[in-house]
Write a protein that holds these residues in place. Structure first.
Motif, PDB file in Angstrom:
ATOM      1  N   GLU A 131      -9.103   1.376 -10.560  1.00 51.07           N
ATOM      2  CA  GLU A 131      -8.087   0.842 -10.836  1.00 51.07           C
ATOM      3  C   GLU A 131      -6.608   1.513 -11.304  1.00 51.07           C
ATOM      4  OE1 GLU A 131      -6.955  -2.548 -10.429  1.00 51.07           O
ATOM      5  OE2 GLU A 131      -8.702  -3.181  -9.638  1.00 51.07           O
ATOM      6  N   TRP A 132      -7.213   2.801 -11.933  1.00 50.85           N
ATOM      7  CA  TRP A 132      -6.218   3.524 -12.468  1.00 50.85           C
ATOM      8  C   TRP A 132      -5.654   4.263 -11.417  1.00 50.85           C
ATOM      9  CZ3 TRP A 132      -6.284   8.824 -12.025  1.00 50.85           C
ATOM     10  CH2 TRP A 132      -5.123   9.675 -12.938  1.00 50.85           C
ATOM     11  N   ARG A 133      -6.512   4.788 -10.315  1.00 54.49           N
ATOM     12  CA  ARG A 133      -6.105   5.371  -9.308  1.00 54.49           C
ATOM     13  C   ARG A 133      -5.044   4.789  -8.391  1.00 54.49           C
ATOM     14  NH1 ARG A 133     -10.047   7.007  -5.174  1.00 54.49           N
ATOM     15  NH2 ARG A 133      -8.306   8.565  -4.476  1.00 54.49           N
ATOM     16  N   LEU A 134      -5.398   3.573  -8.485  1.00 50.72           N
ATOM     17  CA  LEU A 134      -4.444   2.345  -7.548  1.00 50.72           C
ATOM     18  C   LEU A 134      -3.108   2.329  -8.202  1.00 50.72           C
ATOM     19  CD1 LEU A 134      -4.313   0.773  -5.047  1.00 50.72           C
ATOM     20  CD2 LEU A 134      -5.395  -1.217  -6.185  1.00 50.72           C
ATOM     21  N   ASN A 135      -3.043   2.093  -9.629  1.00 53.23           N
ATOM     22  CA  ASN A 135      -1.842   1.901 -10.274  1.00 53.23           C
ATOM     23  C   ASN A 135      -0.919   3.144 -10.055  1.00 53.23           C
ATOM     24  OD1 ASN A 135      -2.735  -0.806 -10.978  1.00 53.23           O
ATOM     25  ND2 ASN A 135      -3.411  -0.125 -12.669  1.00 53.23           N
ATOM     26  N   ARG A 136      -1.768   4.433 -10.242  1.00 56.28           N
ATOM     27  CA  ARG A 136      -0.899   5.461 -10.070  1.00 56.28           C
ATOM     28  C   ARG A 136      -0.233   5.952  -8.779  1.00 56.28           C
ATOM     29  NH1 ARG A 136      -2.228  11.178  -9.091  1.00 56.28           N
ATOM     30  NH2 ARG A 136      -1.055  12.488 -10.216  1.00 56.28           N
ATOM     31  N   TRP A 137      -1.119   5.525  -7.695  1.00 62.63           N
ATOM     32  CA  TRP A 137      -0.752   5.707  -6.345  1.00 62.63           C
ATOM     33  C   TRP A 137       0.487   4.696  -6.307  1.00 62.63           C
ATOM     34  CZ3 TRP A 137      -1.187   1.783  -2.574  1.00 62.63           C
ATOM     35  CH2 TRP A 137      -1.061   2.253  -1.088  1.00 62.63           C
ATOM     36  N   ARG A 138       0.479   3.569  -6.665  1.00 60.31           N
ATOM     37  CA  ARG A 138       1.550   2.588  -6.396  1.00 60.31           C
ATOM     38  C   ARG A 138       3.161   3.164  -7.008  1.00 60.31           C
ATOM     39  NH1 ARG A 138       0.159  -2.002  -3.783  1.00 60.31           N
ATOM     40  NH2 ARG A 138      -2.050  -2.731  -3.813  1.00 60.31           N
ATOM     41  N   SER A 139       2.733   3.650  -8.255  1.00 64.51           N
ATOM     42  CA  SER A 139       3.815   3.809  -9.091  1.00 64.51           C
ATOM     43  C   SER A 139       4.502   5.332  -8.464  1.00 64.51           C
ATOM     44  CB  SER A 139       3.402   4.370 -10.572  1.00 64.51           C
ATOM     45  OG  SER A 139       2.356   5.334 -10.494  1.00 64.51           O
ATOM     46  N   THR A 140       3.624   6.386  -7.874  1.00 64.36           N
ATOM     47  CA  THR A 140       4.183   7.449  -7.243  1.00 64.36           C
ATOM     48  C   THR A 140       4.707   7.211  -5.699  1.00 64.36           C
ATOM     49  OG1 THR A 140       1.991   7.974  -6.810  1.00 64.36           O
ATOM     50  CG2 THR A 140       3.000   8.826  -8.845  1.00 64.36           C
ATOM     51  N   LEU A 141       4.221   6.479  -5.143  1.00 69.99           N
ATOM     52  CA  LEU A 141       4.387   6.019  -3.688  1.00 69.99           C
ATOM     53  C   LEU A 141       5.911   5.723  -3.345  1.00 69.99           C
ATOM     54  CD1 LEU A 141       2.985   6.479  -0.976  1.00 69.99           C
ATOM     55  CD2 LEU A 141       2.715   4.057  -1.021  1.00 69.99           C
ATOM     56  N   ARG A 142       6.575   6.445  -2.715  1.00 73.10           N
ATOM     57  CA  ARG A 142       8.084   6.159  -2.110  1.00 73.10           C
ATOM     58  C   ARG A 142       8.466   6.999  -1.025  1.00 73.10           C
ATOM     59  NH1 ARG A 142       8.302   7.222  -7.448  1.00 73.10           N
ATOM     60  NH2 ARG A 142       8.976   5.348  -7.865  1.00 73.10           N
ATOM     61  N   ASP A 143       9.359   6.535  -0.357  1.00 76.18           N
ATOM     62  CA  ASP A 143       9.670   7.329   0.759  1.00 76.18           C
ATOM     63  C   ASP A 143       8.708   7.642   1.939  1.00 76.18           C
ATOM     64  OD1 ASP A 143      12.404   6.866   0.118  1.00 76.18           O
ATOM     65  OD2 ASP A 143      12.281   8.822  -0.963  1.00 76.18           O
ATOM     66  N   HIS A 144       7.804   6.834   1.836  1.00 81.58           N
ATOM     67  CA  HIS A 144       6.352   7.235   2.787  1.00 81.58           C
ATOM     68  C   HIS A 144       6.512   6.645   4.197  1.00 81.58           C
ATOM     69  CE1 HIS A 144       5.945   3.433   0.799  1.00 81.58           C
ATOM     70  NE2 HIS A 144       5.058   3.092   1.688  1.00 81.58           N
ATOM     71  N   THR A 145       5.608   6.584   4.807  1.00 84.32           N
ATOM     72  CA  THR A 145       5.623   6.317   6.169  1.00 84.32           C
ATOM     73  C   THR A 145       4.262   5.220   6.291  1.00 84.32           C
ATOM     74  OG1 THR A 145       6.398   8.419   7.144  1.00 84.32           O
ATOM     75  CG2 THR A 145       5.035   6.862   8.650  1.00 84.32           C
ATOM     76  N   VAL A 146       4.570   3.892   6.882  1.00 82.24           N
ATOM     77  CA  VAL A 146       3.775   2.970   6.909  1.00 82.24           C
ATOM     78  C   VAL A 146       3.458   2.697   8.618  1.00 82.24           C
ATOM     79  CG1 VAL A 146       3.107   0.536   6.919  1.00 82.24           C
ATOM     80  CG2 VAL A 146       4.493   1.606   5.026  1.00 82.24           C
ATOM     81  N   VAL A 147       2.136   2.781   8.809  1.00 84.03           N
ATOM     82  CA  VAL A 147       1.718   3.000  10.286  1.00 84.03           C
ATOM     83  C   VAL A 147       0.820   1.334  10.431  1.00 84.03           C
ATOM     84  CG1 VAL A 147       0.434   3.925  12.191  1.00 84.03           C
ATOM     85  CG2 VAL A 147       1.768   5.229  10.510  1.00 84.03           C
ATOM     86  N   ILE A 148       1.436   0.490  11.114  1.00 81.97           N
ATOM     87  CA  ILE A 148       0.708  -0.813  11.443  1.00 81.97           C
ATOM     88  C   ILE A 148      -0.145  -0.477  12.727  1.00 81.97           C
ATOM     89  CG2 ILE A 148       1.103  -3.264  11.541  1.00 81.97           C
ATOM     90  CD1 ILE A 148       2.393  -1.982   9.130  1.00 81.97           C
TER      91      ILE A 148
END
Length: 365
Positions: A131-148
């Motif tokens: 949970e801590w890793r996931l919350n930290r990942w969400r808070s720092t993720l921006r200007d990324h690339t999403v591949v569907i």
């Protein structure tokens, strides 16, 4: 093109069981059964060592039965001592035995408890750590690339984008198959298991903060709905989508895609070109394969090239990007190159080298 119902699109057998699951890349660890077996083996070694120490100094121990301490009694004493049960029927009576209990047996008891309790503590803390890793990942993720979609097209797209220097932790893969996401996580990408036509799934991928979105689904109708949903969540991201049939490309652009790659017609054109000229087909195949032979890249105009024509540059210029216009190298409107122009050139690829950040490989079909 008639679109099917949203709840029938891109459905996998395990989709409803794992929808919305987020899987972050992690280091490869041992199988849980192997970890437990290793801990039990360590605990057994501590038990045998304690029993051997007690048996070696058996004359220094007193048994309530008065018949002395044998090997079975040594294992019995080691078991109740390491487990902190301590019935008191066998006790160290000699000074040497008591000293060994203080200096050796007690540390072994602590080690024994750490080994046994460690597995339980690890299981209890694993969820909190994730949970801590996931919350930290969400808070720092921006200007990324999403591949569907992480099929052949999605994998090739990721590798091409990462060749420009994009880090793997800046890529998020969305796919309805848990096996596909496991494979993406094994390669170092964060993954979201779920149907990308649903806005809540794309929100978990932080699409609203993404810089670019690659839609590489297996079906054209799925690509349309994914593009519509992604564009609603992010008005400024660059969306590139792939379709199988050329007749669906305009619909993708109306849905919000900035660029549409038609895979079926592109493959057909390459087949036809190879029939007419095998050598020309080989050259086109070389251009499509990133990182070997010839590469087609987009780069800015350098100061030394300002005022020159595209033919006067050192590289083989194919097109000139001026503002929002893409002009051919021989277009009269090009005239002289300007500092704000960007060039689409063909360069010799050097294996093992990384493309400069200001040189972007063009999307592959």
């Amino acid at each position: 093109m008639k679109l099917p119902r949203q709840d029938t699109i891109a459905r996998q057998p395990d989709e409803h069981l794992v929808t919305h699951r987020v899987l972050l890349p992690r280091k490869i660890v041992e199988h849980p059964i192997r970890q437990v077996a290793k801990r039990l083996s360590m605990a057994l070694v501590v038990l045998v060592a304690t029993a051997a120490i007690v048996y070696a100094d058996r004359d220094g121990y007193k048994d309530n039965n008065g018949d002395g301490v044998d090997l079975l009694d040594a294992f019995y004493y080691a078991t109740v001592t390491l487990s902190t049960t301590g019935y008191g029927d066998i006790t160290p009576a000699g000074d040497a035995a008591r000293l060994v209990n203080i200096l050796v047996v007690t540390p072994l008891r602590v080690l024994f408890l750490i080994i046994l309790v460690g597995t339980t503590l690890e299981a209890l803390t694993e969820r909190t750590r994730e949970e801590w890793r996931l919350n930290r990942w969400r808070s720092t993720l921006r200007d990324h690339t999403v591949v569907i979609g992480f099929g052949t097209k999605g994998r090739s797209a990721i590798r091409t984008v990462c060749a420009t220097g994009l880090k793997k932790d800046q890529v998020v893969v969305v796919d309805p198959s848990s096996k596909v996401i496991d494979a993406a996580a094994a390669e170092g990408y964060a993954g979201i298991i779920g149907d990308a036509t649903r806005s809540d799934v794309l929100r978990r991928a932080e699409v609203h903060k993404a810089r670019q979105i690659i839609v590489a689904t297996q079906r054209d109708d799925t690509a349309v709905l994914v593009t519509l949903t992604a564009r609603q969540l992010n008005r400024g991201a660059k969306i590139v989508a792939a379709v199988r049939e050329e007749e669906n490309a305009p619909l993708l652009k109306q849905s919000g895609a900035d660029a549409v790659i038609t895979s079926a017609s592109a493959a057909g054109r390459l087949l036809g070109l190879s029939v007419l000229s095998p050598a020309a087909g080989m050259v086109m195949e070389d251009l499509i394969q990133q990182g070997s032979g010839l590469d087609i890249v987009e780069r800015p105009v350098i100061k030394a090239e300002v005022g020159k024509t595209p033919r006067e540059t050192d590289d083989l210029v194919v097109s000139v990007i001026r503002g929002h216009r893409v002009l051919g190298y021989d277009d009269p409107d090009v005239g002289k190159l300007e500092l704000t122009d960007r060039l689409i050139t063909i360069v010799r690829a050097t294996p093992g080298t990384q493309i400069a950040p200001d040189m972007r490989p063009l999307p592959r079909d």
